[in-house]
Every structure is written in structure tokens, then in C-alpha cells.
Design a protein around this motif. Structure first.
Motif, PDB file in Angstrom:
ATOM      1  N   ALA A  85       0.936  -1.139   0.285  1.00 64.01           N
ATOM      2  CA  ALA A  85       0.463  -0.152   0.159  1.00 64.01           C
ATOM      3  C   ALA A  85       0.765   1.497  -0.362  1.00 64.01           C
ATOM      4  CB  ALA A  85      -1.401  -0.215   1.057  1.00 64.01           C
ATOM      5  N   HIS A  86       0.228   1.763  -0.700  1.00 65.68           N
ATOM      6  CA  HIS A  86       1.357   3.591  -0.834  1.00 65.68           C
ATOM      7  C   HIS A  86       0.633   4.889  -0.044  1.00 65.68           C
ATOM      8  CE1 HIS A  86       2.728   2.852  -4.689  1.00 65.68           C
ATOM      9  NE2 HIS A  86       2.811   2.571  -4.599  1.00 65.68           N
ATOM     10  N   PHE A  87       1.835   4.566   0.468  1.00 67.25           N
ATOM     11  CA  PHE A  87       1.681   6.487   1.532  1.00 67.25           C
ATOM     12  C   PHE A  87       0.270   5.581   3.277  1.00 67.25           C
ATOM     13  CE2 PHE A  87       2.124   7.668  -2.442  1.00 67.25           C
ATOM     14  CZ  PHE A  87       3.171   8.578  -2.451  1.00 67.25           C
ATOM     15  N   ALA A  88       1.080   4.426   3.430  1.00 71.80           N
ATOM     16  CA  ALA A  88       0.195   4.048   4.131  1.00 71.80           C
ATOM     17  C   ALA A  88       0.933   3.920   5.890  1.00 71.80           C
ATOM     18  CB  ALA A  88       0.625   2.019   4.584  1.00 71.80           C
ATOM     19  N   VAL A  89       1.713   4.600   5.771  1.00 69.64           N
ATOM     20  CA  VAL A  89       2.734   5.272   7.059  1.00 69.64           C
ATOM     21  C   VAL A  89       2.636   6.364   7.269  1.00 69.64           C
ATOM     22  CG1 VAL A  89       3.275   2.555   7.843  1.00 69.64           C
ATOM     23  CG2 VAL A  89       4.709   4.661   6.147  1.00 69.64           C
ATOM     24  N   SER A  90       3.444   6.462   8.793  1.00 76.40           N
ATOM     25  CA  SER A  90       3.474   8.183   8.264  1.00 76.40           C
ATOM     26  C   SER A  90       4.503   9.166   8.192  1.00 76.40           C
ATOM     27  CB  SER A  90       3.539   8.528  10.459  1.00 76.40           C
ATOM     28  OG  SER A  90       2.247   8.051  10.633  1.00 76.40           O
ATOM     29  N   HIS A  91       5.837   8.448   8.073  1.00 73.88           N
ATOM     30  CA  HIS A  91       6.599   8.726   6.809  1.00 73.88           C
ATOM     31  C   HIS A  91       6.204   8.841   5.668  1.00 73.88           C
ATOM     32  CE1 HIS A  91      11.002   9.050   5.802  1.00 73.88           C
ATOM     33  NE2 HIS A  91      11.241   7.831   5.103  1.00 73.88           N
ATOM     34  N   ALA A  92       5.688   7.960   5.303  1.00 77.06           N
ATOM     35  CA  ALA A  92       5.309   8.244   3.441  1.00 77.06           C
ATOM     36  C   ALA A  92       4.230   9.466   3.349  1.00 77.06           C
ATOM     37  CB  ALA A  92       4.957   6.227   2.992  1.00 77.06           C
ATOM     38  N   LYS A  93       3.454   8.867   4.516  1.00 79.03           N
ATOM     39  CA  LYS A  93       1.921  10.415   4.366  1.00 79.03           C
ATOM     40  C   LYS A  93       2.878  11.596   4.485  1.00 79.03           C
ATOM     41  CE  LYS A  93      -1.670   7.785   5.964  1.00 79.03           C
ATOM     42  NZ  LYS A  93      -2.208   7.281   6.972  1.00 79.03           N
ATOM     43  N   ILE A  94       4.126  12.044   5.541  1.00 75.95           N
ATOM     44  CA  ILE A  94       5.171  13.849   5.347  1.00 75.95           C
ATOM     45  C   ILE A  94       5.852  13.304   3.800  1.00 75.95           C
ATOM     46  CG2 ILE A  94       6.105  14.185   7.230  1.00 75.95           C
ATOM     47  CD1 ILE A  94       4.974  12.864   9.014  1.00 75.95           C
ATOM     48  N   TYR A 136      11.133  26.764   4.341  1.00 76.52           N
ATOM     49  CA  TYR A 136      10.798  25.866   5.465  1.00 76.52           C
ATOM     50  C   TYR A 136      10.272  25.148   6.173  1.00 76.52           C
ATOM     51  CZ  TYR A 136      13.173  30.953   5.747  1.00 76.52           C
ATOM     52  OH  TYR A 136      14.404  32.015   5.848  1.00 76.52           O
ATOM     53  N   VAL A 137       9.180  25.546   5.719  1.00 74.25           N
ATOM     54  CA  VAL A 137       7.701  24.222   6.182  1.00 74.25           C
ATOM     55  C   VAL A 137       8.007  22.643   5.576  1.00 74.25           C
ATOM     56  CG1 VAL A 137       5.203  23.157   6.110  1.00 74.25           C
ATOM     57  CG2 VAL A 137       5.496  25.490   6.701  1.00 74.25           C
ATOM     58  N   ALA A 138       8.872  22.907   4.410  1.00 71.52           N
ATOM     59  CA  ALA A 138       9.590  21.841   3.729  1.00 71.52           C
ATOM     60  C   ALA A 138      10.275  21.135   4.515  1.00 71.52           C
ATOM     61  CB  ALA A 138       9.784  21.569   2.382  1.00 71.52           C
ATOM     62  N   VAL A 139      11.025  21.913   4.850  1.00 70.63           N
ATOM     63  CA  VAL A 139      12.641  21.620   5.778  1.00 70.63           C
ATOM     64  C   VAL A 139      12.153  21.446   6.342  1.00 70.63           C
ATOM     65  CG1 VAL A 139      14.995  21.902   6.669  1.00 70.63           C
ATOM     66  CG2 VAL A 139      14.585  22.686   4.216  1.00 70.63           C
ATOM     67  N   LEU A 140      11.457  21.436   7.226  1.00 69.26           N
ATOM     68  CA  LEU A 140      11.310  21.290   9.270  1.00 69.26           C
ATOM     69  C   LEU A 140      10.568  19.759   9.174  1.00 69.26           C
ATOM     70  CD1 LEU A 140      10.221  24.330  10.206  1.00 69.26           C
ATOM     71  CD2 LEU A 140      12.790  22.973  10.732  1.00 69.26           C
ATOM     72  N   LEU A 141       9.701  19.875   8.164  1.00 67.00           N
ATOM     73  CA  LEU A 141       8.752  18.397   7.739  1.00 67.00           C
ATOM     74  C   LEU A 141       9.549  17.575   7.439  1.00 67.00           C
ATOM     75  CD1 LEU A 141       5.333  19.001   5.510  1.00 67.00           C
ATOM     76  CD2 LEU A 141       5.498  18.395   8.130  1.00 67.00           C
ATOM     77  N   ALA A 142      10.704  16.930   6.645  1.00 73.36           N
ATOM     78  CA  ALA A 142      11.788  16.609   6.683  1.00 73.36           C
ATOM     79  C   ALA A 142      12.419  16.423   7.537  1.00 73.36           C
ATOM     80  CB  ALA A 142      12.676  17.003   5.176  1.00 73.36           C
ATOM     81  N   LEU A 143      12.854  16.829   8.558  1.00 66.32           N
ATOM     82  CA  LEU A 143      14.202  16.693   9.999  1.00 66.32           C
ATOM     83  C   LEU A 143      12.357  16.008  10.685  1.00 66.32           C
ATOM     84  CD1 LEU A 143      15.931  20.195  10.242  1.00 66.32           C
ATOM     85  CD2 LEU A 143      16.534  18.439   9.272  1.00 66.32           C
ATOM     86  N   TYR A 144      11.751  15.943  11.012  1.00 61.17           N
ATOM     87  CA  TYR A 144      10.561  15.545  11.843  1.00 61.17           C
ATOM     88  C   TYR A 144       9.770  14.280  11.206  1.00 61.17           C
ATOM     89  CZ  TYR A 144       6.515  14.501  14.068  1.00 61.17           C
ATOM     90  OH  TYR A 144       4.649  14.022  14.330  1.00 61.17           O
ATOM     91  N   GLY A 145       9.948  14.678   9.832  1.00 61.20           N
ATOM     92  CA  GLY A 145       9.404  12.654   9.067  1.00 61.20           C
ATOM     93  C   GLY A 145       9.922  11.718   9.271  1.00 61.20           C
ATOM     94  N   THR A 146      11.906  11.996   9.306  1.00 61.66           N
ATOM     95  CA  THR A 146      12.202  10.790   8.312  1.00 61.66           C
ATOM     96  C   THR A 146      13.041   9.664  10.152  1.00 61.66           C
ATOM     97  OG1 THR A 146      14.045  13.207   7.509  1.00 61.66           O
ATOM     98  CG2 THR A 146      15.495  10.920   8.376  1.00 61.66           C
ATOM     99  N   PRO A 147      12.733  10.320  10.929  1.00 62.56           N
ATOM    100  CA  PRO A 147      12.835   9.036  11.595  1.00 62.56           C
ATOM    101  C   PRO A 147      11.254   7.938  12.379  1.00 62.56           C
ATOM    102  CG  PRO A 147      12.543  10.681  12.805  1.00 62.56           C
ATOM    103  CD  PRO A 147      12.473  11.449  11.955  1.00 62.56           C
ATOM    104  N   LEU A 148      10.533   8.596  11.397  1.00 63.64           N
ATOM    105  CA  LEU A 148       8.854   8.106  11.988  1.00 63.64           C
ATOM    106  C   LEU A 148       9.319   6.961  11.367  1.00 63.64           C
ATOM    107  CD1 LEU A 148       6.559  10.732  11.348  1.00 63.64           C
ATOM    108  CD2 LEU A 148       7.146  10.263  13.854  1.00 63.64           C
TER     109      LEU A 148
END
Length: 149
Positions: A85-94, A136-148
Motif C-alpha cells: 500500500a502506498h502512503f500507508a505509514v506516517s513517514h510516507a504521508k509526510i 521552511y515548512v518542507a525542510v522542517l517536515l523533512a527533519l521531523y518525518g525522517t525517523p517516523l
């Protein structure tokens, strides 16, 4: 984040082949961890001679977004090949949201109002606020979403 030498991004049942995960991780790390932030800093601090900063910003951002699109394509193809399934986990959705923001950035350059002599009109200030904010939002989300997962 690390477990027995593997990057935990997907649950075991949702994980595509490891080589694709590592390729995705490498491309995205270079793109969102180095290139895009460097391009933001170049623009923010006007690094370079008069006018050169913009050319540097544009070149670095284009390279960063190109690497990000490649990293996105690698992982989407891997997930498709495994019939997951595509985009089934938080990391993929972010990650999807980050990619939408990232791809919109160069597209909005086509609607950028040019500044008037001596002052910035309202539409130019609004455009700059949206452009910078999405970046800015994209970079901050990338930092946040990486370990999810």
C-alpha cells in the motif's frame, strides 16, 4: 531509528527491498538534509556577489529537488513492485506532503511578481511569504518525518 543495521522506516510487513530503502534514504538525505537547506541559506544571507546569490540559490535548489524526485520515484517504484500500500505509514504521508511543497517551489517561480523600483508591491511581499514559508515548512517536515515509521 537504527535496529540491527537497518533503517526502520517501514513496519516489517510494509518494507520494500533494502537496496531501494537505502537508495531512497541516501537521495533524500542529500536533497533535504544538505542541498535544500544550503539553497535556503544562500538566499537568506544573499551569499555571493550582487545577483550571483539568486543563480546559486536556483541551481542548488534545482539539484536538491531533482535528487528528491529521484528518491521519491525509487521508493514509490519499490513499493509498487512489492504490491504494498502506498502512503500507508506516517513517514510516507509526510514525505508526500514534503514532495508536493518541494515541487511547487520552482513552479511558483513562474507566477513571481517582479519588484518595482524602490519598493515591493503587496503581491510581491505575499509571494515571498508563501515561497519562503513553504520552503521552511518542507525542510522542517523533512527533519521531523525522517525517523517516523
Amino acid at each position: 531509528m537504527w535496529s540491527t543495521g537497518t533503517l526502520i522506516i517501514y513496519h516489517l510487513a510494509l518494507r520494500p527491498p533494502q537496496s531501494h530503502v537505502w537508495t531512497h534514504a541516501l537521495l533524500m538525505t542529500i536533497a533535504w538534509g544538505f542541498m535544500v537547506p544550503a539553497g535556503i541559506l544562500i538566499a537568506r544571507f544573499r551569499v555571493g556577489a550582487q545577483g550571483l546569490w539568486f543563480k546559486m540559490h536556483r541551481a542548488v535548489q534545482c539539484l536538491g529537488i531533482t535528487l528528491a524526485v529521484a528518491g521519491f520515484a525509487v521508493i514509490v517504484a519499490a513499493v509498487s513492485n512489492e504490491s504494498l500500500a502506498h502512503f500507508a505509514v506516517s513517514h510516507a504521508k509526510i514525505g508526500l506532503a514534503i514532495m508536493v511543497f518541494g515541487v511547487l517551489q520552482p513552479l511558483n517561480a513562474f507566477i513571481r511578481p517582479h519588484p518595482a523600483e524602490g519598493h515591493k508591491p503587496f503581491w510581491r511581499m505575499l509571494w515571498e511569504t508563501v515561497h519562503k514559508g513553504l520552503g521552511y515548512v518542507a525542510v522542517l517536515l523533512a527533519l521531523y518525518g525522517t525517523p517516523l515509521r
